[in-house]
Design an enzyme around this catalytic site. Structure first.
Site: not given
Ligand code: 13P
Length: 336
Positions: A24, A26, A29, A97, A136, A177, A219, A262, A289, A292
């Protein structure tokens, strides 16, 4: 899928061997991700990339749900079918999202508040019609220079709970989250303290705003050393402190905890997830979830080129398989 109750959707998202793909990003990103492989971010390239992920054959064995960005929920694959139907064919639940990103928090230098509550009820109704069954909202908490303030934690917790209640009303499972960032040179114990305080505030607000715990997923970040901390905690310490932190703060009625990665490497995130699941039975499912940590290899293999799509799918499948093994506590480094 459509007739499932919210409890069933939440449980399906954390079914054994499965977890969530966060795709998701943006528009801003995903541009950063594409910049790293010298690929222009256009509506078409974003579609091509996401299409290859969702259509990787067999990915439904490891991925229970995908979090989408608004644009992707509305996009069609090259053959004209919607990306949502492509996912559903693999047994994957579409998610969305719904926050509108972060803005500086007034009177709190360097701290952020997540926006997106205005008009959210109507947007959720539309997202449900478009096929989304979970949502999310990401809140961001930073450590360092006197941060986080209690004010920042509490305002973000309040917004998270308002979002979660609206989701449940609209028939979507909220993924809540609160991300404590790993940026900084703080040690793992500081991350522990901030994560604990944040989760206490979040569950306090969820309770006050009548959110049904059985119908949501948490999350969170893992409890981990800051990226620039000279002494990095090892896998066992991360797993032990993370689980202990949740035992203090997350009610057993919550069906699952799905971690964000993260900024950890794919391998690091996998090892940590595996160690937590190897610690035995927990009151909640412990799953993923990842954004990266599920996509880094696939993105590298793809390089924005159609002729690399198959190699990118193979890389994605491989990473998803290892992450799924870690979710069951059955990962080992020789599988890499
Ligand atoms: P990352 O696992 O890259 O941190 O992304 C998860 C995510 O959805 C962040 O909001």
């Amino acid at each position: 899928m459509d007739e499932l109750e919210l409890e069933d959707i939440a449980l399906a998202l954390v079914a054994p061997s499965k977890g969530i793909l966060a795709a998701d990003e943006s528009t801003g990103t995903i541009k950063k991700r594409f910049d790293s492989i010298n690929t222009a971010s256009t509506e078409e390239s974003r579609r091509d990339y996401r299409e290859l992920l969702f259509s990787a054959k067999g990915i439904g064995d490891y991925i229970s749900g995908v979090i989408l960005y608004d644009e992707t929920l509305r996009q069609n694959a090259k053959d004209g079918r919607s990306l949502v139907s492509l996912m559903k064919d693999q047994g994957i639940i579409p998610g969305i999202k719904v926050d509108m990103g972060t803005k500086p928090l007034a009177f709190a230098e360097g701290e952020l508040i997540t926006e997106g509550l205005d008009g959210l009820r109507d947007r959720l109704t539309e997202y449900h019609k478009l096929g989304a069954r979970f949502a999310k909202w990401r809140a961001v908490i930073s450590i360092g220079d006197g941060k986080p303030s209690e004010y920042c934690i509490n305002t973000n917790a309040h917004a998270l709970a308002r979002y979660a209640a609206l989701c449940q009303e609209a028939g979507l499972v909220p993924i809540v989250e609160p991300e404590v960032l790993m940026d900084g040179d703080h040690d793992i114990d500081e991350c522990y303290a901030v994560t604990e305080t944040t989760l206490k505030a979040v569950f306090d607000e969820l309770y006050k705003q009548r959110v049904v715990l059985e119908q949501m997923l948490l999350k969170p970040n893992m409890v981990i050393s800051g990226k620039d901390c000279p002494e990095q905690a090892d896998v066992e310490e991360v797993a032990t402190k993370t689980i202990y932190c949740f035992q203090q703060t997350v009610p057993a009625a919550v069906p699952g905890i799905v971690f964000l990665s993260g900024g950890q490497s794919e391998r690091q995130a996998t090892e940590h997830l595996n160690a937590m699941n190897q610690m035995g039975n927990h009151p909640w499912e412990i799953s993923y979830s990842f954004g990266r940590a599920l996509q880094a290899s696939a993105l590298q293999a793809w390089q924005g080129k159609a002729e690399n799509a198959e190699a990118a799918q193979a890389a994605f499948l491989h990473r998803a398989k290892l992450t799924s093994a870690a979710r069951d506590g059955e990962y080992s480094s020789d599988m890499e």
